[in-house]
Scaffold this active site. Structure first.
Site, PDB file in Angstrom:
ATOM      1  N   GLU A 159       0.802  -1.228   0.000  1.00 31.01           N
ATOM      2  CA  GLU A 159       0.000   0.000   0.000  1.00 31.01           C
ATOM      3  C   GLU A 159       0.836   1.279   0.000  1.00 31.01           C
ATOM      4  O   GLU A 159       0.732   2.110   0.921  1.00 31.01           O
ATOM      5  CB  GLU A 159      -0.975  -0.001   1.176  1.00 31.01           C
ATOM      6  N   GLU A 338      -5.616  -8.492   0.346  1.00 29.28           N
ATOM      7  CA  GLU A 338      -6.275  -8.166   1.614  1.00 29.28           C
ATOM      8  C   GLU A 338      -7.740  -7.861   1.339  1.00 29.28           C
ATOM      9  O   GLU A 338      -8.079  -7.214   0.332  1.00 29.28           O
ATOM     10  CB  GLU A 338      -5.655  -6.936   2.299  1.00 29.28           C
TER      11      GLU A 338
HETATM   12  C1  BGC Z   1      -3.040  -2.643   5.750  1.00 32.94           C
HETATM   13  C2  BGC Z   1      -3.069  -3.420   7.032  1.00 32.94           C
HETATM   14  C3  BGC Z   1      -4.206  -2.935   7.909  1.00 32.94           C
HETATM   15  C4  BGC Z   1      -5.506  -3.190   7.171  1.00 32.94           C
HETATM   16  C5  BGC Z   1      -6.768  -2.861   7.934  1.00 32.94           C
HETATM   17  C6  BGC Z   1      -4.389  -2.298   5.206  1.00 32.94           C
HETATM   18  O1  BGC Z   1      -4.402  -0.940   4.954  1.00 32.94           O
HETATM   19  O2  BGC Z   1      -2.200  -3.247   4.812  1.00 32.94           O
HETATM   20  O3  BGC Z   1      -1.819  -3.314   7.659  1.00 32.94           O
HETATM   21  O4  BGC Z   1      -4.195  -3.517   9.165  1.00 32.94           O
HETATM   22  O5  BGC Z   1      -5.508  -2.460   5.980  1.00 32.94           O
HETATM   23  O6  BGC Z   1      -6.920  -1.504   8.140  1.00 32.94           O
END
Ligand code: BGC
Length: 436
Positions: A159, A338
């Site tokens: 990110e 993610e």
């Molecule tokens: C990040 C994580 C974070 C997740 C939830 C992403 O922006 O890579 O490190 O915990 O989102 O907010």
């Protein structure tokens, strides 16, 4: 109705990041940031989940659930705590950990930078220092050679847009906490270069590895008057980094929500005037963006269901961002690296997974090359400036005893992963999916 069947070689995983789970990451910029008297962090990371020592048990849990992939990060601040001096014992730690991942039957997906920097890099200006990209690439080379043929999947920078926006524009309470367009733009330039050099370093050290940055992307939904601002933001926050991913082997997509944007007055008029000149836009946009970031609920539709993070519960938003990547970089492999939700109600996590997967399945049905789904997160962990009360884990972690509790959502995702299919009745968009 038939089940939604995923491709046979699909990667099914869960993710963590070193600083958020390992504990005692004392040589990093985040650690120092948390200790400052004026820190915006609501908690200190401290022992985190003690994953640094408990990884054998944690990795075994993920494998038992039925997942086939574990995404985790190697911590630059541990491997190179002092400039130019590599801590062999830390490299060996990550080699042992990777052997445990492989031994459990999981595919390791290793992130080389997940938000944190060694303190010595941060003191020189972090991503604003023109030397940082090459220093980062040098560390990547060391890590990739040490892990050798154990690892085929590398996420280079996690990110980059969030790092620049959150820390260098100062919108999310991340270090270094600088403000204004100039530090933001300098960090963006450093991160873009860091993306390119780190990918080259990975490919040079291990040509058969697959390397890609992982991108924070939102499903932006601006009204007509807010569109120019969203386009300005999306360019600096997402598109410049996607362009730098043009030679990546895969594009990591990370989407948590949709963002309706309805700017009120006077912001609309100011921005409309500012748009006439780049110089004015640089002055006018940052304060508006910071205000939006600090109050995500303000943009949400009236009465919308919100997550603990304050933004909309919108599991299907990931399909919009997948489609955008496929438009910008046609044919490139996509992995959802993610996708997850902060909630104390695990049935909501089950619903988020089901609805998200159904939407992702739709994109595969349309012929888009989506190769995997990695859920955030494997464990409840240190949610950066927001601390430990944001619960993203498939597995709960008791903050006093650090005892792990496998939640029903973990078993649920594991069962889907094992079967490679999702029963469609589970994924109705009206939110009627039942906990399993
Ligand atoms: C990040 C994580 C974070 C997740 C939830 C992403 O922006 O890579 O490190 O915990 O989102 O907010």
């Amino acid at each position: 109705m038939t089940d939604l069947v995923f491709p046979p070689s699909f990667l099914w995983g869960a993710a963590t990041a070193a600083h958020q789970v390992e504990g005692d990451n004392a040589s990093s910029d985040w650690w120092e940031w948390e200790q400052r008297p004026d820190t915006p962090c609501v908690d200190r990371s401290g022992v985190a989940c003690d994953h640094y020592r408990r990884y054998p048990e944690d990795v075994a849990t993920l494998a038992t659930l039925g997942l086939n992939t574990y995404r985790y990060s190697v911590e630059w601040a541990r491997v190179e705590p002092v400039e130019g001096s590599i801590a062999r014992v830390e490299l060996e730690h990550y080699v042992r950990m990777t052997d445990a991942v492989l031994g459990a039957g999981l595919t390791p997906m290793v992130t080389l930078n997940h938000f944190t920097l060694p303190n010595w890099v941060a003191r020189r200006g972090g991503w604003m220092d023109p030397a940082t990209p090459a220093l980062f690439a040098r560390y990547c080379d060391v890590v990739v050679r040490a892990l050798g043929d154990r690892v085929d999947w590398y996420c280079t920078i996690n990110e980059p847009g969030v790092v620049a926006f959150g820390g260098y524009l100062g919108a999310l309470g991340f270090p270094p906490g600088t403000h204004g367009a100039s530090s933001w733009e300098r960090a963006i330039a450093g991160l873009v270069k860091g993306q390119r050099l780190s990918r080259a370093a990975v490919k040079n050290a291990r040509p058969s590895a697959r390397a890609g940055a992982t991108h924070s992307m939102q499903a932006w939904e601006p009204d007509a008057g807010s569109r120019p601002l969203v386009e300005y933001l999306r360019r600096l926050n997402e598109d410049v980094f996607l362009e730098a991913s043009e030679a990546d082997d895969f594009i990591g997509v990370q989407t948590y929500t949709r963002v309706p944007v309805h700017l009120g007055e006077p912001a609309r008029t100011i921005l409309r005037l500012a748009l006439r000149s780049r110089r004015l836009m640089r002055l006018a946009a940052p304060p508006v963006l910071i205000r939006q970031a600090k109050d995500p609920a303000a943009g949400a539709a009236k009465g919308a269901r919100l997550t603990q993070m304050g933004y909309e519960f919108a599991p299907e938003a990931v399909a919009a961002t997948i489609r955008r990547v496929a438009e910008l970089l046609p044919g490139r492999d996509i992995i959802v690296t993610e996708h997850g939700v902060a909630t104390d109600d695990d049935a909501e996590r089950v619903e988020f997974i089901d609805r998200g997967l159904a939407a992702i399945h739709g994109t595969i049905g349309d012929g888009l090359p989506v190769r995997g789904y990695v859920h955030w997160s494997a464990f409840d962990n240190f949610e950066w400036a927001r601390g430990y009360s944001m619960r993203f884990g498939l597995v709960g972690v008791d903050r006093t005893t650090l005892e792990r509790t496998v939640r029903p959502s973990a078993r649920h995702l594991g069962a889907i992963a094992r079967a490679g299919r999702l029963a469609p009745w589970r994924a109705q968009a009206d939110g009627s999916a039942a906990a399993g």
